[in-house]
Structures are given as C-alpha cells and as structure tokens.
Design an enzyme around this catalytic site. Structure first.
Site, PDB file in Angstrom:
ATOM      1  N   GLY A  69     -31.802  37.191  42.000  1.00  0.00           N
ATOM      2  CA  GLY A  69     -33.020  36.389  41.202  1.00  0.00           C
ATOM      3  C   GLY A  69     -34.307  36.451  42.275  1.00  0.00           C
ATOM      4  N   THR A  70     -34.685  35.679  42.810  1.00  0.00           N
ATOM      5  CA  THR A  70     -35.080  34.997  43.279  1.00  0.00           C
ATOM      6  C   THR A  70     -36.290  35.965  43.737  1.00  0.00           C
ATOM      7  OG1 THR A  70     -34.831  33.301  44.450  1.00  0.00           O
ATOM      8  CG2 THR A  70     -36.736  34.011  44.984  1.00  0.00           C
ATOM      9  N   GLN A 177     -30.463  31.571  33.365  1.00  0.00           N
ATOM     10  CA  GLN A 177     -29.674  31.289  32.582  1.00  0.00           C
ATOM     11  C   GLN A 177     -29.389  31.305  31.265  1.00  0.00           C
ATOM     12  OE1 GLN A 177     -28.346  28.255  33.763  1.00  0.00           O
ATOM     13  NE2 GLN A 177     -30.282  28.084  35.878  1.00  0.00           N
ATOM     14  N   SER A 194     -30.003  36.549  37.604  1.00  0.00           N
ATOM     15  CA  SER A 194     -29.083  36.524  38.967  1.00  0.00           C
ATOM     16  C   SER A 194     -27.757  36.365  38.561  1.00  0.00           C
ATOM     17  CB  SER A 194     -29.520  35.698  39.443  1.00  0.00           C
ATOM     18  OG  SER A 194     -28.963  35.507  40.583  1.00  0.00           O
ATOM     19  N   HIS A 196     -24.615  35.530  40.025  1.00  0.00           N
ATOM     20  CA  HIS A 196     -23.416  34.269  40.517  1.00  0.00           C
ATOM     21  C   HIS A 196     -24.368  32.915  39.336  1.00  0.00           C
ATOM     22  CE1 HIS A 196     -27.619  30.968  41.455  1.00  0.00           C
ATOM     23  NE2 HIS A 196     -27.972  32.082  42.379  1.00  0.00           N
ATOM     24  N   CYS A 320     -35.075  12.340  44.351  1.00  0.00           N
ATOM     25  CA  CYS A 320     -34.330  11.981  46.090  1.00  0.00           C
ATOM     26  C   CYS A 320     -33.461  13.182  46.458  1.00  0.00           C
ATOM     27  CB  CYS A 320     -33.141  10.836  45.234  1.00  0.00           C
ATOM     28  SG  CYS A 320     -34.356   8.730  45.124  1.00  0.00           S
TER      29      CYS A 320
END
Length: 461
Positions: A69-70, A177, A194, A196, A320
């Site tokens: 997808g990228t 999405q 994408s 996956h 984080c």
C-alpha cells in the site's frame, strides 16, 4: 490470545488461504508468455483484477497491483504530480494522512514544491470547507484518506470530491482502512489500498487511476501493470488478495453491526472503569471496529506490555511507541492527549466474551502503570493551596519523558493559590501536546509556551 490490532494487519482470511494454496500450483508461470502455463497464469491475474476492480468501483484496466500500500501511495502521488507538472507543484493533504503521504509531501517541499496541510478538529475530521479553500490554481493533486488509521474517524470524501471536481484538481483517496467495509464514494481520481488490512497476504497493494487523469509513472519504464508497478507479479498473492477482498465485503454488513456494538461498549465503559481517560475520534462517523483512548499519567509502551501480559494485543499512537520518541502526528493534529494511548481494533469474528475480559483487566493494568510512574491521586491535585504558598512554582522535568512532566505538574498544582501559575520545564515534544490536554481535562488554564520547552499553567480551580 485475543488479537485487537486489526488496523495494523489482519490475520489471513480463510478464503485468502485457500486461494493462495490453489494458485501456487496454477499461477507460477509468466503471465506475459503465450504458452499454456503463461495463459493460465494470465487468466488468474485477469480474474483477480476484475474482482478487485469490482470491489473498488473502477474498471479493471484502471487498476494495477503493487508490492504494498505504501508503494501504491508513492507511485500514485509521484505519477499524478508528474502528469500535472505544467499546472504547478502544489500538493494538498490532510494533517492526519498516513505517514507515507506526509513523507512524500516533505520530499516535494525539499525539491521546491509547496504543500498545504489542512488541519482537523478534535474529532480527527477535516472540514470540507477548509479542504476546498486549500485548493489553488497551481494545485496538482489533493490527497485525503477515507478513514483515519489511528482513531477511526471517517473523512468527508464526498465533500472533497465535489470541491476537487469544481477546482479541476484530481483527488487521491487512501482507502486502506475502509475498503474492507464499503466502496469509497464515487468521483475520486486515484485510489490506493493494502491487502493485509482486509485479510489478504502482505506484499500486495492496489493503485487505481481513472481514465482521463493525467498520470506519468516515475522511474524506469516497465512492461507490466501498465508501466505503473514494475516487476514480476506475485500472482498467488494477488489472487488471494482479490478473493479475500470479495469475501470480507460480502461479510461486511453483518460484521459492521456486530463489531460496532462491541466498540460502543468499549467507548462507553472505559471512562467508567478507568479514571482520567479521554476517548478520541468521532463517536458516530467512524469505522465500526476501531476505538482509541488515552489514559492520563500512563506510559503507552508500558501499558501495552501490561495488556500483552494479560493476553491482549493492542497498539498505541503515543510517543513512547515511536522510534523517534515523538507523539503521533494524528493525535498532535487533533490536539488530544497522547500519553497512555491505546488503539483497539477488532478483527472480524471477535467474541463479546473477549471484549468483556479486556474491560476486566484494563483497570488493573492502568493502575499498575500509574503506580509505577508515581502518578498523584486526584485528591492531591485538587487540594487547597497551603498556607503561605507562593503564587508561582517552577517544575524542572528536563530530560524526563512524558507522562512524567505532566505528573510533576499534577503533583504541585495544589501548592499554588487559585490564579497562581506553575511553569513546567520539559524538553520532551509530547509535553507540548499533553500539558494543554491535561489543562482541558482538569479545568485549568494553559497560558502558553513563552520559550521553547517552557510551559505555563494557571490554576483556576
């Protein structure tokens, strides 16, 4: 172990597994060759393209398969910009696009182009009028995701389509999405996705470019996939991706209703079970399976580890969990709390019992993280100022990562009188987002950042 990270990647769908295994024996040959094996591989590839195009809502000859997808995003943006280079080098994106889009925008700036990032509200949605206002005469391309990958908010694609059509600007929609749930509203110029994300195998992306859109593929020319994605097609993976997309779309209506009810349960009960929580994203205009919330005084990575020990796989957009130790660009653009961020995205088939158990273990996990970080009790924050307390205090949290600067602020806010100020010194970028968010949650006034890394808060209550 319940897997609640479907927004990152979905387990292989049973239909994808069957299609993959079957096509390994039939789709290994070169589909560009005219011999029997090549013709058989070509039939599989053509059938997969037709199935995927039907789900996307385009013609088969408008759709190509890419390695991810990228890759589809980069190929789509670069090709559209090059195809309209005579118009200009201005790109419009939303501030909450996938990082691949924002990275491409940064590259365009470095090469002398211009980029307009359209902001979002606290719900994560772009304003359709603001998006339209960003379009200019020299705008070569506009990009807007169909749904946000971190908070699930649906974007006003129909409004963007109308604005772009009026301005004569092609619109690229990142549908990674949302494509598993429904087709994107018609009128887009380019679309990416994408496999996956919907239960297909990783390593397969989709790029659709409407006929009539000026498009110039970049890089060395190739003979395959209309010259837009060079290299030998992974036919078994492509077949599995198309088969699983058709399957999940057939199941979408029933799963939408079932998962939406489970997510509504999480959205309602998490604030009841865990104090000091902010549920983010639009509560109505959203994906059915995704909910994100942030827990005050909790470290996102530590909280994810606690939940993992309890048997739940979730993800986070907090600082984080990033290799750069910076807050999620999505949460930053929304202006919401980033610390202790948890994204729950339910795959198809998630059981209600697993959601109930998640709600049982979450309060204990958050409490343990907060205790480890030395978070204050709410009563300590709300206590009246002591006799003789000064009108201002300074807290030095330089070199300490969020949520520690916010915890130190909470510990001393009661030591200044109403109207007094606390100055927090912090060099963690997350503090720039989380201190104002804490003020909004606590009814205090965020005065501002008079100098970089210096945050002033005035006590109101």
């Amino acid at each position: 172990m319940p897997y609640f990270d479907a927004a990152s990647s979905v387990p292989l769908h049973p239909v994808a597994r069957q299609a993959l295994q079957a096509s390994l024996d039939e789709g290994w040959a070169d589909p560009a060759r005219l011999h029997r094996e090549g013709r058989r591989a070509r039939l599989l590839l053509d059938a997969a393209r037709e199935a995927a195009a039907e789900a996307v809502g385009c013609r088969p000859d408008e759709l190509v398969f890419t390695p991810s997808g990228t890759h589809a995003l980069h190929a789509g943006i670069s090709g559209a910009l090059a195809g309209r280079r005579r118009v200009g080098r201005h790109l419009v994106v939303s501030a909450v696009e996938h990082s691949a889009v924002l990275h491409h925008a940064a590259s365009l700036r470095a090469e002398g182009g211009t980029v307009t990032e359209v902001g979002v509200g606290r719900d994560g949605a772009v304003g359709a009028e603001a998006f339209a206002a960003a379009l200019r005469e020299d705008t070569a391309l506009a990009c807007l995701q169909s749904a946000n990958h971190e908070v699930g908010t649906l974007q006003p694609v129909a409004g963007a389509v109308a604005a772009c059509r009026e301005a004569g600007v092609p619109l690229l929609v990142d549908a990674a999405q949302s494509l598993a749930w429904a087709a994107v509203p018609d009128g887009w110029s380019l679309l990416t996705a994408s496999a996956h994300k919907w239960g297909g195998p990783p390593g397969v992306g989709l790029l659709a470019v409407r006929k009539g859109v000026r498009f110039a593929p970049q890089g060395p020319a190739g003979e395959r996939e209309s010259g837009r994605s060079p290299g030998f097609e992974n036919i078994p993976a492509v077949v599995a991706a198309a088969a699983s997309l058709r399957a999940v779309r057939a199941e979408a209506a029933a799963e939408d209703a079932r998962l939406r009810e489970l997510v509504d349960r999480i959205r309602a009960r998490v604030p009841e079970l865990v104090p000091d929580v902010e549920v983010v994203g639009d509560p109505v205009r959203r994906l059915p399976h995704l909910v994100t919330f942030s827990c005050l005084y909790a470290d996102g990575e530590t909280l994810l580890h606690e939940l993992d020990r309890e048997g739940f796989s979730v993800s986070s957009g907090s600082s984080c969990t990033s290799s750069t130790l910076t807050p999620s660009h999505v949460l930053r653009a929304m202006g919401v709390l980033s610390e202790g961020n948890v994204r729950v995205s339910l795959p198809a088939g998630t059981r209600a019992a697993d959601v109930e158990r998640f709600l049982e273990v979450l309060p204990g996990a958050v409490a343990r993280v907060r205790e480890r970080l030395g978070a204050p009790a709410r009563a300590a924050e709300d206590r009246a100022a002591g006799a003789g307390a000064g009108s201002s205090l300074t807290v030095d949290a330089v070199g300490r990562l969020c949520p520690v600067p916010v915890i130190e602020l909470a510990k001393v806010i009661g030591d200044v009188p109403v109207g007094g100020t606390v100055t927090v010194l912090a060099d963690d970028e997350a503090a720039r987002l989380d201190i104002p968010a804490w003020c909004a949650m606590r009814g205090q006034e965020y005065v501002g950042e008079p100098e970089p890394g210096t945050y002033v808060v005035r006590r109101l209550v």
